[in-house]
Write a protein that holds these residues in place. Structure first.
Motif, PDB file in Angstrom:
ATOM      1  N   PRO A   1       0.830  -1.211   0.000  1.00  0.00           N
ATOM      2  CA  PRO A   1       0.000   0.000   0.000  1.00  0.00           C
ATOM      3  C   PRO A   1       0.862   1.258   0.000  1.00  0.00           C
ATOM      4  O   PRO A   1       1.882   1.324   0.688  1.00  0.00           O
ATOM      5  N   THR A   2       0.455   2.242  -0.803  1.00  0.00           N
ATOM      6  CA  THR A   2       1.160   3.523  -0.812  1.00  0.00           C
ATOM      7  C   THR A   2       0.298   4.635  -0.241  1.00  0.00           C
ATOM      8  O   THR A   2       0.823   5.611   0.263  1.00  0.00           O
ATOM      9  N   PHE A   3      -1.012   4.488  -0.350  1.00  0.00           N
ATOM     10  CA  PHE A   3      -1.931   5.440   0.271  1.00  0.00           C
ATOM     11  C   PHE A   3      -3.321   4.819   0.289  1.00  0.00           C
ATOM     12  O   PHE A   3      -3.565   3.808  -0.374  1.00  0.00           O
ATOM     13  N   THR A   4      -4.210   5.418   1.049  1.00  0.00           N
ATOM     14  CA  THR A   4      -5.598   4.948   1.098  1.00  0.00           C
ATOM     15  C   THR A   4      -6.528   6.128   0.849  1.00  0.00           C
ATOM     16  O   THR A   4      -6.147   7.287   1.022  1.00  0.00           O
ATOM     17  N   THR A   5      -7.721   5.796   0.436  1.00  0.00           N
ATOM     18  CA  THR A   5      -8.762   6.807   0.256  1.00  0.00           C
ATOM     19  C   THR A   5     -10.033   6.307   0.928  1.00  0.00           C
ATOM     20  O   THR A   5     -10.137   5.123   1.259  1.00  0.00           O
ATOM     21  N   ALA A   6     -10.964   7.192   1.114  1.00  0.00           N
ATOM     22  CA  ALA A   6     -12.251   6.825   1.684  1.00  0.00           C
ATOM     23  C   ALA A   6     -13.333   7.070   0.645  1.00  0.00           C
ATOM     24  O   ALA A   6     -13.356   8.118   0.000  1.00  0.00           O
ATOM     25  N   ARG A   7     -14.198   6.108   0.480  1.00  0.00           N
ATOM     26  CA  ARG A   7     -15.334   6.269  -0.431  1.00  0.00           C
ATOM     27  C   ARG A   7     -16.484   6.821   0.401  1.00  0.00           C
ATOM     28  O   ARG A   7     -16.878   6.228   1.396  1.00  0.00           O
ATOM     29  N   MET A   8     -17.010   7.951  -0.012  1.00  0.00           N
ATOM     30  CA  MET A   8     -18.054   8.599   0.771  1.00  0.00           C
ATOM     31  C   MET A   8     -19.269   8.868  -0.112  1.00  0.00           C
ATOM     32  O   MET A   8     -19.135   9.134  -1.309  1.00  0.00           O
ATOM     33  N   TYR A   9     -20.447   8.787   0.489  1.00  0.00           N
ATOM     34  CA  TYR A   9     -21.702   8.986  -0.226  1.00  0.00           C
ATOM     35  C   TYR A   9     -22.569   9.965   0.542  1.00  0.00           C
ATOM     36  O   TYR A   9     -22.500  10.042   1.759  1.00  0.00           O
ATOM     37  N   CYS A  10     -23.403  10.656  -0.187  1.00  0.00           N
ATOM     38  CA  CYS A  10     -24.436  11.472   0.419  1.00  0.00           C
ATOM     39  C   CYS A  10     -25.707  10.622   0.385  1.00  0.00           C
ATOM     40  O   CYS A  10     -26.162  10.230  -0.686  1.00  0.00           O
ATOM     41  N   GLY A  11     -26.232  10.296   1.537  1.00  0.00           N
ATOM     42  CA  GLY A  11     -27.383   9.391   1.593  1.00  0.00           C
ATOM     43  C   GLY A  11     -26.904   7.951   1.680  1.00  0.00           C
ATOM     44  O   GLY A  11     -25.814   7.665   2.156  1.00  0.00           O
ATOM     45  N   HIS A  12     -27.715   7.049   1.187  1.00  0.00           N
ATOM     46  CA  HIS A  12     -27.384   5.622   1.258  1.00  0.00           C
ATOM     47  C   HIS A  12     -26.344   5.244   0.208  1.00  0.00           C
ATOM     48  O   HIS A  12     -26.383   5.723  -0.919  1.00  0.00           O
ATOM     49  N   ALA A  13     -25.431   4.370   0.600  1.00  0.00           N
ATOM     50  CA  ALA A  13     -24.432   3.862  -0.340  1.00  0.00           C
ATOM     51  C   ALA A  13     -25.121   2.972  -1.372  1.00  0.00           C
ATOM     52  O   ALA A  13     -26.041   2.224  -1.038  1.00  0.00           O
ATOM     53  N   PRO A  14     -24.703   3.059  -2.626  1.00  0.00           N
ATOM     54  CA  PRO A  14     -25.311   2.189  -3.640  1.00  0.00           C
ATOM     55  C   PRO A  14     -24.948   0.731  -3.385  1.00  0.00           C
ATOM     56  O   PRO A  14     -23.928   0.425  -2.768  1.00  0.00           O
ATOM     57  N   ASP A  15     -25.789  -0.147  -3.859  1.00  0.00           N
ATOM     58  CA  ASP A  15     -25.555  -1.585  -3.706  1.00  0.00           C
ATOM     59  C   ASP A  15     -24.614  -2.029  -4.823  1.00  0.00           C
ATOM     60  O   ASP A  15     -25.045  -2.276  -5.952  1.00  0.00           O
ATOM     61  N   LEU A  16     -23.322  -2.082  -4.508  1.00  0.00           N
ATOM     62  CA  LEU A  16     -22.303  -2.459  -5.482  1.00  0.00           C
ATOM     63  C   LEU A  16     -21.744  -3.829  -5.146  1.00  0.00           C
ATOM     64  O   LEU A  16     -21.552  -4.151  -3.978  1.00  0.00           O
ATOM     65  N   ALA A  17     -21.451  -4.607  -6.152  1.00  0.00           N
ATOM     66  CA  ALA A  17     -20.860  -5.943  -5.963  1.00  0.00           C
ATOM     67  C   ALA A  17     -19.345  -5.794  -5.841  1.00  0.00           C
ATOM     68  O   ALA A  17     -18.588  -6.184  -6.730  1.00  0.00           O
ATOM     69  N   LEU A  18     -18.895  -5.230  -4.716  1.00  0.00           N
ATOM     70  CA  LEU A  18     -17.468  -4.975  -4.542  1.00  0.00           C
ATOM     71  C   LEU A  18     -16.642  -6.255  -4.476  1.00  0.00           C
ATOM     72  O   LEU A  18     -15.435  -6.209  -4.686  1.00  0.00           O
ATOM     73  N   ASP A  19     -17.292  -7.383  -4.224  1.00  0.00           N
ATOM     74  CA  ASP A  19     -16.551  -8.644  -4.233  1.00  0.00           C
ATOM     75  C   ASP A  19     -16.159  -9.048  -5.648  1.00  0.00           C
ATOM     76  O   ASP A  19     -15.360  -9.960  -5.840  1.00  0.00           O
ATOM     77  N   HIS A  20     -16.662  -8.329  -6.652  1.00  0.00           N
ATOM     78  CA  HIS A  20     -16.292  -8.581  -8.054  1.00  0.00           C
ATOM     79  C   HIS A  20     -15.337  -7.514  -8.576  1.00  0.00           C
ATOM     80  O   HIS A  20     -14.888  -7.604  -9.718  1.00  0.00           O
ATOM     81  N   VAL A  21     -15.026  -6.525  -7.745  1.00  0.00           N
ATOM     82  CA  VAL A  21     -14.124  -5.447  -8.150  1.00  0.00           C
ATOM     83  C   VAL A  21     -12.752  -5.728  -7.547  1.00  0.00           C
ATOM     84  O   VAL A  21     -12.550  -5.619  -6.340  1.00  0.00           O
ATOM     85  N   PHE A  22     -11.804  -6.098  -8.396  1.00  0.00           N
ATOM     86  CA  PHE A  22     -10.448  -6.407  -7.956  1.00  0.00           C
ATOM     87  C   PHE A  22      -9.484  -5.282  -8.299  1.00  0.00           C
ATOM     88  O   PHE A  22      -8.354  -5.271  -7.846  1.00  0.00           O
ATOM     89  N   GLY A  23      -9.931  -4.336  -9.090  1.00  0.00           N
ATOM     90  CA  GLY A  23      -9.174  -3.139  -9.420  1.00  0.00           C
ATOM     91  C   GLY A  23     -10.150  -2.084  -9.895  1.00  0.00           C
ATOM     92  O   GLY A  23     -10.907  -2.310 -10.836  1.00  0.00           O
ATOM     93  N   VAL A  24     -10.157  -0.938  -9.205  1.00  0.00           N
ATOM     94  CA  VAL A  24     -11.112   0.107  -9.574  1.00  0.00           C
ATOM     95  C   VAL A  24     -10.701   0.750 -10.888  1.00  0.00           C
ATOM     96  O   VAL A  24      -9.517   0.788 -11.236  1.00  0.00           O
ATOM     97  N   THR A  25     -11.670   1.248 -11.615  1.00  0.00           N
ATOM     98  CA  THR A  25     -11.413   1.896 -12.889  1.00  0.00           C
ATOM     99  C   THR A  25     -10.646   3.186 -12.678  1.00  0.00           C
ATOM    100  O   THR A  25      -9.613   3.431 -13.288  1.00  0.00           O
ATOM    101  N   SER A  26     -11.166   4.030 -11.828  1.00  0.00           N
ATOM    102  CA  SER A  26     -10.520   5.275 -11.424  1.00  0.00           C
ATOM    103  C   SER A  26     -11.208   5.717 -10.147  1.00  0.00           C
ATOM    104  O   SER A  26     -12.288   5.239  -9.818  1.00  0.00           O
ATOM    105  N   PHE A  27     -10.597   6.647  -9.450  1.00  0.00           N
ATOM    106  CA  PHE A  27     -11.233   7.105  -8.221  1.00  0.00           C
ATOM    107  C   PHE A  27     -12.534   7.842  -8.528  1.00  0.00           C
ATOM    108  O   PHE A  27     -13.452   7.833  -7.731  1.00  0.00           O
ATOM    109  N   GLU A  28     -12.613   8.454  -9.688  1.00  0.00           N
ATOM    110  CA  GLU A  28     -13.818   9.195 -10.057  1.00  0.00           C
ATOM    111  C   GLU A  28     -14.979   8.248 -10.394  1.00  0.00           C
ATOM    112  O   GLU A  28     -16.117   8.544 -10.108  1.00  0.00           O
ATOM    113  N   LEU A  29     -14.655   7.115 -11.012  1.00  0.00           N
ATOM    114  CA  LEU A  29     -15.703   6.180 -11.441  1.00  0.00           C
ATOM    115  C   LEU A  29     -15.899   5.011 -10.492  1.00  0.00           C
ATOM    116  O   LEU A  29     -16.925   4.379 -10.501  1.00  0.00           O
ATOM    117  N   GLY A  30     -14.896   4.672  -9.695  1.00  0.00           N
ATOM    118  CA  GLY A  30     -15.006   3.535  -8.781  1.00  0.00           C
ATOM    119  C   GLY A  30     -14.610   2.232  -9.387  1.00  0.00           C
ATOM    120  O   GLY A  30     -14.152   2.079 -10.456  1.00  0.00           O
TER     121      GLY A  30
END
Length: 102
Positions: free
Chosen positions: A73-102
């Motif tokens: 690890p070189t750094f960490t970020t926090a994913r933040m939402y306004c309201g409820h977090a969307p229901d994402l299948a993060l167990d299928h995400v092994f590398g995010v596209t970009s920080f802007e897109l997730g």
């Protein structure tokens, strides 16, 4: 593909600094993710080259995959939402596209 169903996909792209970034890396399970990642890295001589793989923290299997490549690890970020977090299948995400897109 298994029985005509896409099991995952990924992209390796060069950075301006000469490093490589993996993302997106989406897969139905860790074995598929590892296979895709190995195929992405195969044409690149990774000795002495920086590889970036941004993973969602809740996906422990993605962290294991990064550990298997001796990525640190070189750094960490926090994913933040306004309201409820969307229901994402993060167990299928092994590398995010970009920080802007997730």
């Amino acid at each position: 593909f298994v029985n005509g169903e896409l099991q995952g996909y990924g992209l390796l792209r060069p950075t301006r600094s000469g490093a490589f970034k993996v993302g997106p890396l989406f897969a139905t399970d860790p074995a598929v993710a590892a296979t895709i990642l190995a195929a992405l890295l195969r044409p690149v001589s990774i000795d002495g080259v920086t590889i970036y793989l941004d993973i969602p923290e809740p996906n422990l299997e993605a962290a294991k995959l990064a550990d298997a490549l001796d990525l640190t690890p070189t750094f960490t970020t926090a994913r933040m939402y306004c309201g409820h977090a969307p229901d994402l299948a993060l167990d299928h995400v092994f590398g995010v596209t970009s920080f802007e897109l997730g």
